[in-house]
Motif scaffolding. Structure first.
Motif, mmCIF file in Angstrom:
data_model
loop_
_atom_site.group_PDB
_atom_site.id
_atom_site.type_symbol
_atom_site.label_atom_id
_atom_site.label_comp_id
_atom_site.label_asym_id
_atom_site.label_seq_id
_atom_site.Cartn_x
_atom_site.Cartn_y
_atom_site.Cartn_z
ATOM 1 N N LEU A 15 41.149 32.661 36.907
ATOM 2 C CA LEU A 15 39.893 33.380 36.702
ATOM 3 C C LEU A 15 39.031 33.369 37.962
ATOM 4 O O LEU A 15 38.414 34.377 38.314
ATOM 5 C CB LEU A 15 39.125 32.770 35.528
ATOM 6 N N ALA A 16 38.993 32.212 38.628
ATOM 7 C CA ALA A 16 38.210 32.121 39.868
ATOM 8 C C ALA A 16 38.767 33.047 40.935
ATOM 9 O O ALA A 16 38.009 33.718 41.654
ATOM 10 C CB ALA A 16 38.214 30.672 40.364
ATOM 11 N N LEU A 17 40.089 33.103 41.035
ATOM 12 C CA LEU A 17 40.720 33.987 42.016
ATOM 13 C C LEU A 17 40.415 35.452 41.709
ATOM 14 O O LEU A 17 40.028 36.224 42.606
ATOM 15 C CB LEU A 17 42.233 33.759 42.018
ATOM 16 N N LEU A 18 40.581 35.839 40.445
ATOM 17 C CA LEU A 18 40.371 37.241 40.065
ATOM 18 C C LEU A 18 38.913 37.654 40.174
ATOM 19 O O LEU A 18 38.624 38.839 40.392
ATOM 20 C CB LEU A 18 40.883 37.474 38.634
ATOM 21 N N GLN A 19 38.004 36.714 40.011
ATOM 22 C CA GLN A 19 36.588 37.050 40.148
ATOM 23 C C GLN A 19 36.267 37.493 41.577
ATOM 24 O O GLN A 19 35.418 38.362 41.796
ATOM 25 C CB GLN A 19 35.729 35.835 39.781
ATOM 26 N N ASN A 20 36.976 36.897 42.540
ATOM 27 C CA ASN A 20 36.730 37.215 43.958
ATOM 28 C C ASN A 20 37.731 38.211 44.534
ATOM 29 O O ASN A 20 37.357 39.019 45.387
ATOM 30 C CB ASN A 20 36.765 35.917 44.775
ATOM 31 N N PHE A 21 38.962 38.148 44.058
ATOM 32 C CA PHE A 21 40.017 39.049 44.534
ATOM 33 C C PHE A 21 40.732 39.617 43.305
ATOM 34 O O PHE A 21 41.766 39.107 42.882
ATOM 35 C CB PHE A 21 40.992 38.293 45.448
ATOM 36 N N PRO A 22 40.202 40.706 42.731
ATOM 37 C CA PRO A 22 40.647 41.137 41.402
ATOM 38 C C PRO A 22 41.908 41.985 41.361
ATOM 39 O O PRO A 22 42.361 42.338 40.270
ATOM 40 C CB PRO A 22 39.448 41.947 40.899
ATOM 41 N N THR A 23 42.482 42.316 42.495
ATOM 42 C CA THR A 23 43.694 43.158 42.498
ATOM 43 C C THR A 23 44.763 42.534 43.378
ATOM 44 O O THR A 23 44.482 41.694 44.243
ATOM 45 C CB THR A 23 43.382 44.572 43.015
#
Length: 403
Positions: free
Chosen positions: A184-192
């Protein structure tokens, strides 16, 4: 003329309540009335009762009202706190419906329903309801809200998975838990996948997760980079990850709300009892499940025996068999609170996973004897509920030797 007892039927609804009052001869002592569900309406009803008390020297008002959603609770507790002359019974609507059908009632309106409830009180003389501690009602409501939030979280997680198939299908397929804090933390900053592939390892390492704000592990970063490289995602470019970020924010909100509600559950329970529930001594029953089960059961002494409590929560087997006609195989009645059955079912799954304890041994014996697993689980759930009854009644820890 005097009536020592009068019988009151209250048909409950959200905005108003229809009320009929009968004597023991099943005759109305006055015309049915309608009161509003507010302070003035309640005190108008009190005035009616006072008039009847003086007119007929009435000592007891046996008041019956249906358990319609939660709308009955305000008027129930209002009357309960007014006078010992009010003997209140909360009636399962299924009983009053069956009673009305037995009277061959052709019409079903609110005034008619109030008369039927009053008539039911005269003929059946049901026992007064035993109140649960108000704090237990709070625990029930908190658990219901917790269930709703978890359900919402599952729905959002499913939407996130669907959106990831568009922007990072390789990651969606490789990740088992979509709600993990690192992801979730990764996708919040790098979502694709495009954003992850184009970011340097040092950039990804600046992302933090969890309460202690840990940095993403290098092993996790390398795995995500590998999955994102040469992605087949069709949704790329500016704005491709906005929906993913929105869904991630909503999942995080539900996670925070879940933790908050769990803390409030514990706080609420401690207002009722100082010590942990005795039910936690059963393998597979967590403190949260134990608290909620106690809240739904309330005062266990309102059930004269374990069979009554089993039937109350719909865990008793039933069969529809008459003459040569056999409409359905034996099955659980499934009346009463479905939440209790859900908690018992989840507790049984936990017990089965642990493969330990006498309740698991009972389940295993049924399976070994050829019973289908779901049938064995249902039987073990019933056994578990009987054990819970005796533990709460005697306030004793679980004793495997008494199985």
């Amino acid at each position: 003329m005097s009536y020592e007892k009068l019988y009151v039927g209250i048909d409950v609804s959200k905005l108003k309540h229809d009320i009929a009052i009968m004597n023991e001869a099943k005759k109305l002592v006055r015309r049915p009335i309608v009161i509003q569900d507010n302070y003035d309406g309640y005190h108008y009803l009190l005035g009616i009762f006072n008039q009847l008390q003086q007119q007929y020297a009435t000592k007891k008002f046996h008041i019956g009202l249906e358990a319609t959603s939660d709308y009955w609770k305000n008027i129930y507790y209002f009357l309960k706190n007014q006078s010992d002359a009010f003997v209140l019974t909360v009636i399962n609507p299924t009983r009053t419906k069956a009673f009305a059908q037995s009277e061959l009632r052709r019409a079903r309106t609110d005034p008619v329903a109030a008369k039927d409830i009053a008539l039911f009180m005269v003929e059946k003389q049901p026992a007064p309801s035993i109140d649960r501690a108000p704090m237990f009602d709070g625990i029930k409501d908190l658990d219901g809200q917790l269930y709703a939030v978890k359900k919402q979280q599952t729905m959002i997680s499913n939407k996130l998975r669907l959106e990831l198939t568009k922007v990072a299908p390789e990651i969606e397929k490789a990740v088992r838990c979509i709600k993990g804090q690192q992801l979730l933390a990764l996708l919040q900053n790098f979502p694709t996948a495009e954003a992850i592939a184009n970011a340097a390892v040092d950039q990804l390492a600046t992302v933090h997760y969890g309460k202690n704000q840990w940095s993403l592990p290098l092993k996790f970063i390398q795995k995500m980079k590998r999955l994102a490289t040469n992605s087949i995602a069709y949704k790329t470019g500016p704005g491709a990850g906005y929906v993913v970020q929105s869904l991630v924010r909503r999942i995080r909100q539900t996670q925070q709300e879940t933790e908050h509600l769990r803390r409030q559950l514990v706080e609420q329970y401690k207002l009722v009892k100082e010590h942990d529930s005795v039910l936690t001594s059963i393998t597979g029953i967590s403190q949260q499940v134990a608290m909620v089960l106690e809240a739904y059961i309330g005062d266990v002494h309102r059930f004269p025996n374990a069979k009554k409590m089993v039937a109350y929560f719909g865990m008793n087997p039933t069969i529809d068999d008459s003459g040569t006609s056999k409409k359905r195989k034996g099955h659980l009645e499934k009346k009463g609170s479905g939440m209790v059955r859900q908690k018992l079912f989840m507790a049984m799954l936990s017990i089965i996973r642990s493969q330990n304890g006498p309740i698991y041994d009972y389940y295993a014996r049924l399976v070994a004897a050829g019973k289908p697993k779901l049938v064995a689980i249902a039987a073990a759930m019933r056994k578990l509920l009987v054990i819970i009854y005796h533990m709460l009644k005697n306030q004793q820890q679980f004793d495997p030797k008494k199985m």
